[in-house]
Design a protein around this motif. Sequence first.
Motif, PDB file in Angstrom:
ATOM      1  N   GLU A   1       0.826  -1.209   0.000  1.00 55.06           N
ATOM      2  CA  GLU A   1       0.000   0.000   0.000  1.00 55.06           C
ATOM      3  C   GLU A   1       0.860   1.259   0.000  1.00 55.06           C
ATOM      4  O   GLU A   1       0.587   2.237   0.707  1.00 55.06           O
ATOM      5  CB  GLU A   1      -0.970   0.006   1.186  1.00 55.06           C
TER       6      GLU A   1
ATOM      7  N   PRO B   1      -1.960   4.460  -3.755  1.00 52.10           N
ATOM      8  CA  PRO B   1      -3.225   4.027  -3.163  1.00 52.10           C
ATOM      9  C   PRO B   1      -4.127   5.224  -2.875  1.00 52.10           C
ATOM     10  O   PRO B   1      -3.639   6.302  -2.522  1.00 52.10           O
ATOM     11  CB  PRO B   1      -2.777   3.338  -1.866  1.00 52.10           C
TER      12      PRO B   1
ATOM     13  N   VAL C   1      -7.860   1.571   1.887  1.00 49.66           N
ATOM     14  CA  VAL C   1      -7.581   1.724   0.462  1.00 49.66           C
ATOM     15  C   VAL C   1      -8.802   1.293  -0.347  1.00 49.66           C
ATOM     16  O   VAL C   1      -9.248   0.137  -0.270  1.00 49.66           O
ATOM     17  CB  VAL C   1      -6.350   0.889   0.049  1.00 49.66           C
TER      18      VAL C   1
END
Length: 398
Positions: free
Chosen positions: A315, A340, A348
């Motif tokens: 992420e 993200p 996310v």
Amino acid sequence: MDDEEALLGDGDGDQERDRRLASSLTARYSDWVVEALDELPGSFLLTDPAMPGHPIVYASGGLADLTGYARGEVVGRNARLFQGAATDRAAVAGVREAVRGQRAHQVAILNYRRDGTPHWVLLHLAPVFHAADGRVLHFLAVQVPIAPPAARRPPPPVLFPACREEARVDEECPCASHAGEVFVDVDKRGLDTEEPRVASEHDKEKALSTANSIFSALNRYSKLTGLVVCGKRCDSVGIPALSSSLNLSLGRIKQSFVLTDPHLPDMPIVYASDAFLSLTGYSREEILGCNCRFLNGPGTSMEVIEEINQHICSEQACTVHLLNYRKDGRSFRDLLHISPIRNASGKVAFHVWVHLDEGAKYDFNGLSPEVWQLGAVGAVRVAVRSLSASGSLLRPSQ
């Protein structure tokens, strides 16, 4: 013995081979589908990606007229038999990637007739989806001959009309174990090829019209078996439809970008900007629901792809330089920024992929390309967070 040889058999297995090839159509579209397809004009074939060797399971009468191959000579064989020594590698790679990405594709390609003579065709490729679960059942390939310009010189003699065996590719199509075997990457080094031909708008319209007629017939007869098919993967497969408010907000962002959903299988594209469509040459319908790998091709760095995957899994944002390909097969150096995008709760919701052709000229208003891309990320982030707070990222029906 390879998959195609096993399918063709040695004589004793001819009846079983014919039964398996026939059932690929009749079990899905009823016993009358072949008769209906025989009545349609045009040169086309259907292949089954789930069978060993990805064989042709239907060939039209128009295909026999165009190529010189009788139906019995092509059914059960891989579509590579139409390629030859001068078939363009980039064109083949583009078709192969379209198959692996389960998306429609059009390309002008040099094929070979049964007698070894080359001829240019506009190849229109399209997957046939199961409407209920999105599985690819067949691939449709329509061939429209491209007429030579009036002043064209005769093509050079063909030295090696037969093509070499296919170079196997990694399997990436989860619902079709042999999908990557449709077209072979042929070796044409050291050979002179005639100048490529360009398909006219009339050729493209003819290919699309033929494909639509075939899909209509397949859809009509598939209803008799309860297995309804369609030419596009439907929303019921699980690709979310973004709300009109989010679409409107994203439409104001002028940079080239797509949104992907990391919570769906294979992280499909759920939004594509107009600038991205202009950059790549694809229509929105062709890429929604596809993984971003459809832009990759020969020369795309697998190390960079792995770097992207690692950042996505953790992420984290990243910026990379990548060789990607447009719909027409032309490559471009892609300055790609991936980040993200979190919703109002901090989770996310999407990943944004901002693409920039490093070989093109842009007016960045005094900003660096990287800062220009970050501007797009910021605008997407604002749109997603503001609308996720009100629960309007997806259509109400979703």
